[in-house]
Scaffold this active site. Structure first.
Site, PDB file in Angstrom:
ATOM      1  N   TYR B 130       0.839  -1.184   0.000  1.00 30.24           N
ATOM      2  CA  TYR B 130       0.000   0.000   0.000  1.00 30.24           C
ATOM      3  C   TYR B 130       0.886   1.249   0.000  1.00 30.24           C
ATOM      4  CZ  TYR B 130      -3.920   3.062   0.668  1.00 30.24           C
ATOM      5  OH  TYR B 130      -4.863   4.041   0.461  1.00 30.24           O
ATOM      6  N   ASN B 214      -3.833   5.838   5.873  1.00 34.43           N
ATOM      7  CA  ASN B 214      -4.624   6.635   6.830  1.00 34.43           C
ATOM      8  C   ASN B 214      -5.448   5.723   7.749  1.00 34.43           C
ATOM      9  OD1 ASN B 214      -6.815   5.737   5.358  1.00 34.43           O
ATOM     10  ND2 ASN B 214      -7.102   7.661   4.254  1.00 34.43           N
ATOM     11  N   SER B 237       5.162   9.445  13.804  1.00 37.82           N
ATOM     12  CA  SER B 237       6.546   9.041  14.031  1.00 37.82           C
ATOM     13  C   SER B 237       7.292  10.050  14.899  1.00 37.82           C
ATOM     14  CB  SER B 237       7.249   8.831  12.698  1.00 37.82           C
ATOM     15  OG  SER B 237       7.548  10.057  12.106  1.00 37.82           O
ATOM     16  N   GLN B 259      12.145  15.823  11.395  1.00 34.88           N
ATOM     17  CA  GLN B 259      11.063  14.971  11.887  1.00 34.88           C
ATOM     18  C   GLN B 259       9.751  15.744  11.946  1.00 34.88           C
ATOM     19  OE1 GLN B 259      11.481  11.746  12.428  1.00 34.88           O
ATOM     20  NE2 GLN B 259       9.278  11.621  12.703  1.00 34.88           N
ATOM     21  N   HIS B 262       7.224  16.217   8.975  1.00 37.83           N
ATOM     22  CA  HIS B 262       6.458  15.082   8.428  1.00 37.83           C
ATOM     23  C   HIS B 262       4.974  15.266   8.603  1.00 37.83           C
ATOM     24  CE1 HIS B 262       8.782  11.897   6.736  1.00 37.83           C
ATOM     25  NE2 HIS B 262       9.683  11.944   7.700  1.00 37.83           N
ATOM     26  N   GLU B 327      11.172   5.693  17.716  1.00 37.22           N
ATOM     27  CA  GLU B 327      11.317   5.140  16.368  1.00 37.22           C
ATOM     28  C   GLU B 327      12.743   5.395  15.870  1.00 37.22           C
ATOM     29  OE1 GLU B 327       9.067   7.289  13.522  1.00 37.22           O
ATOM     30  OE2 GLU B 327       9.240   5.769  11.953  1.00 37.22           O
ATOM     31  N   HIS B 328      13.165   6.675  15.940  1.00 34.91           N
ATOM     32  CA  HIS B 328      14.519   7.066  15.523  1.00 34.91           C
ATOM     33  C   HIS B 328      15.269   7.610  16.724  1.00 34.91           C
ATOM     34  CE1 HIS B 328      11.866   8.036  11.964  1.00 34.91           C
ATOM     35  NE2 HIS B 328      12.715   7.201  11.401  1.00 34.91           N
ATOM     36  N   ASP B 363      16.573   7.598   6.116  1.00 35.92           N
ATOM     37  CA  ASP B 363      15.306   7.682   5.384  1.00 35.92           C
ATOM     38  C   ASP B 363      15.470   7.297   3.920  1.00 35.92           C
ATOM     39  OD1 ASP B 363      13.845   8.530   7.537  1.00 35.92           O
ATOM     40  OD2 ASP B 363      13.951  10.666   7.031  1.00 35.92           O
ATOM     41  N   GLU B 417      -3.953 -34.500  29.367  1.00 38.64           N
ATOM     42  CA  GLU B 417      -4.775 -33.491  28.691  1.00 38.64           C
ATOM     43  C   GLU B 417      -6.082 -34.087  28.169  1.00 38.64           C
ATOM     44  OE1 GLU B 417      -2.221 -31.568  25.778  1.00 38.64           O
ATOM     45  OE2 GLU B 417      -1.199 -30.391  27.333  1.00 38.64           O
ATOM     46  N   HIS B 422      -4.276 -38.650  20.785  1.00 40.89           N
ATOM     47  CA  HIS B 422      -2.867 -38.279  20.723  1.00 40.89           C
ATOM     48  C   HIS B 422      -2.003 -39.404  21.288  1.00 40.89           C
ATOM     49  CE1 HIS B 422      -4.321 -34.322  19.744  1.00 40.89           C
ATOM     50  NE2 HIS B 422      -3.125 -33.768  19.813  1.00 40.89           N
TER      51      HIS B 422
END
Lengths: 432, 432
Positions: B130, B214, B237, B259, B262, B327-328, B363, B417, B422
């Site tokens: 996407y 989104n 971010s 940053q 963005h 994140e960074h 980036d 069990e 089994h």
């Protein structure tokens, strides 16, 4: 009766495609209920958890009783069969030994321009483990979820397990203790997932939630995803057995039924290149069914979702395996044939090779994990492993020379994306 | 004004804790709308996709026009600035070289009892990518998502990108071509996610969907999770810069603003041990803000969510870093100090070491991935990598001796069990 398909039949492709899309579970629309439960637990914490436990588990407790005590764990050992406790210890040891080999390695290197790159793996700090109550409250699942977390270096493992009417399987407590679980809370459902994700006065929040559960638990995990990590959403499970005529039909029938007894929505599929052998397996299944204590589960599973597929050659099984993308795949073939097939399979959760590796060994004491991708999700996901409890921090380090070399390209892309500030963060260092 | 915190202040812990829980995004309740869209696409396929595209993107097309043609890609190259195309090629080359080192290795071994264990990694067959439309339609993101998939061995990469009013960024097409994307469809929103997950007459279904979007796209990914795999849900971010006084305040200010530009919900945080240096950075931020073309985004981001945190020693930054789980993370420190800190950090998406590694290099052209865990999710997840496009098939093989050795423990657990079937699948092979 289980479906019968032959690749040599004219309508095979159509029937196989329809078989693949058979719905085995009615999806329950529980999202709205779960959303309310999560909001309630976020708002009222322990109080909401206690009320919901009273409502759904018919069980009364106060905040101080949410957590299982060390005395209760000691009592659980006393109630448990010593041979089973020993078996669980052997299982833990083998699971641990195998999963230790999965711990990923850190990396640092310099590339051809002298830039340093790499990564470092670190453990998730706190993990929540959901264990179902009632019939599906399996001690083996506690080990399979908790041991890899422990091997990964997770500091805190908090387990939740509902106790309908107050009943709790002592072996689940024993398994949790053997696996090194730090905290056990006697709660379940969406309220337990919410408590783990958001925390309450009694339960500190975790960073990731793993473990199977019913539709409410699955919906809750889906909704808290993002706030915390989650593992896969478990669907009904399945086994695909590829067997030639050199197998004992009784053994193969037993393997198909071991899957079928899990759940009426479980699926057992046999692929064989020998029609007579296939018929013998089906007869053996019918014979063994009536001897199973869980006949009332295994019979509808086999009748509604079981299948035998006759192929002209074992070679023909390959594309069918990939399209089924089975959770469990037994290749009950000669060593050479099994290994050759294994190397070409694209999609399967776990493969059991040869005539002496019933899938059940992998459920308990093989050492590999029994938490595996179900319902065709082996197309895109893996069984549970140490990887699910660690994460990778990426590392980049440039000196002035490397920045000069790479800077102009970074500036060009930044400007094409309309990100002046990005461009400036590079150009300011290059005196551009 | 951005928030100012000092670890030496009495109320620090309380204020820092409140800072950590600051909501930066209003969560939109779009689940019901998205559920209807997905159901519609499942029911009516292309027809629904076309109708919804007309409605949301104000763009008319028929089935034959859904897919971008090779002529359009050729035209995109003609429209693109050659230097930028070259920069994208350099980026692809470096991303590819780095990600090749992430390809995991298969394993087979025999343990002490002679049981064979191991695993095999295989690629996901088909991946959907996407790409947002409009302002956030970044060619660099196309490379960052598609190249690791290609390196992993994914056979088919299908990209979707909405074209509001028919407009499509030619560099996005160029980047897709450079990255080796196989199919591009000019659709977006929840309808594109549904088309990728369930398929339509024109678009074959994929096995996993990655890429940011989104609130509708995020909700759709959450809802199709299970039917297909998804990557993380991207939030707003952030960058955390740890800088001592031996930095140029202008450089650090530029990094904070890279940053902030963005998104108004982006967050830039400075941790420093020098109050005067911190003040100089803030002044530089104010100066540079007015020179940014995206001032109207960067200014509210810095004002509403920016922060400077004064520590007594850089050592004090460590627990704050882990709690922010950025994140960074830029460590603008001397080499020794940066490396020492790096080895002790538990939670961060990507670390940029030294004074010549602005985050922006990562980036675009560093080689590491810029798709990273946002909004504190580095506590439980990693940046995008080859791992996201492969899955592990586990392998187990016993001979008669190993089955005899492990069988009794498996039977004991199975019986505890309540799973007779089994137990039988093992005991029948041991003549028990």
């Amino acid at each position: 009766m289980p479906i019968k398909l032959k690749t040599s039949d004219a309508g095979f492709e159509e029937r196989f495609a329809a078989f693949l899309t058979t719905k085995r579970e009615v999806s329950q629309e529980v999202d709205d209920t779960v959303r309310e439960i999560i909001a309630d637990v976020r708002r009222r914490g322990d109080e909401a958890v206690i009320e919901l436990t009273r409502k759904f588990d018919r069980f009364d407790l106060d905040s101080s009783e949410l957590r299982v005590t060390s005395e209760e764990i000691a009592q659980a050992y006393e109630k448990a069969d010593p041979a089973t406790v020993e078996a669980l210890r052997l299982a833990r040891e083998r699971i641990e030994a195998h999963h230790r080999r999965q711990v990923p390695e850190d990396k640092r290197y310099s590339d051809k321009i002298g830039a340093e790159l790499g990564w470092r793996w670190t453990a998730i700090s706190a993990v929540g483990l959901y264990v179902p109550g009632g019939m599906a409250s399996y001690p083996s699942s506690v080990l399979m979820n908790a041991v890899p977390a422990r091997v990964a270096g997770v500091e805190r493992i908090a387990m939740v397990v509902p106790t309908p009417d107050g009943a709790l399987n002592p072996l689940v407590l024993v398994a949790a203790d053997i696996a090194g679980v730090d905290e056990i809370y006697r709660i379940g459902g969406a309220q337990a997932v919410a408590a783990l994700a958001y925390g309450t006065d009694t339960i500190a929040p975790v960073d990731k939630i793993v473990g199977p559960g019913n539709a409410y638990v699955a919906a809750a995990k889906r909704q808290v995803f993002g706030k915390v990590g989650i593992d896969m959403i478990a669907g009904p499970s399945e086994v695909l057995v590829v067997a030639d005529a050199n197998n004992n039909p009784d053994w193969i029938a037993a393997d198909l039924l071991a899957q079928a007894e899990h759940d009426q929505a479980a699926q057992s599929i046999l692929i064989t290149d020998d029609e007579d052998f296939g018929a013998s397996v089906e007869e053996a299944v019918d014979r063994q069914l009536s001897q199973l204590s869980r006949e009332e589960i295994a019979r509808p599973s086999w009748k509604d979702f079981g299948a035998t597929i006759l192929v002209n050659t074992i070679e023909e099984a390959l594309p069918l395996i990939d399209r089924i993308a089975p959770e469990h795949l037994e290749l009950a073939l000669d060593d050479d044939a099994g290994e050759a097939l294994l190397q070409r399979i694209q999609h399967a959760g776990a493969v059991f090779l040869g005539r002496h590796t019933p899938e059940v060994i992998g459920d308990y004491v093989g050492g590999s994990n029994h938490v595996l991708p179900t319902a065709r999700s082996a197309r895109f996901s893996s069984g549970l492993s140490v990887h699910d409890f660690v994460k990778r921090m990426s590392i980049l380090k440039l000196g002035p020379d490397q920045l000069r070399e790479l800077g102009p390209a970074a500036i060009a892309i930044a400007e094409s994306e309309g990100l002046d500030g990005h461009a400036r963060s590079v150009s300011i260092r290059l005196n551009l």
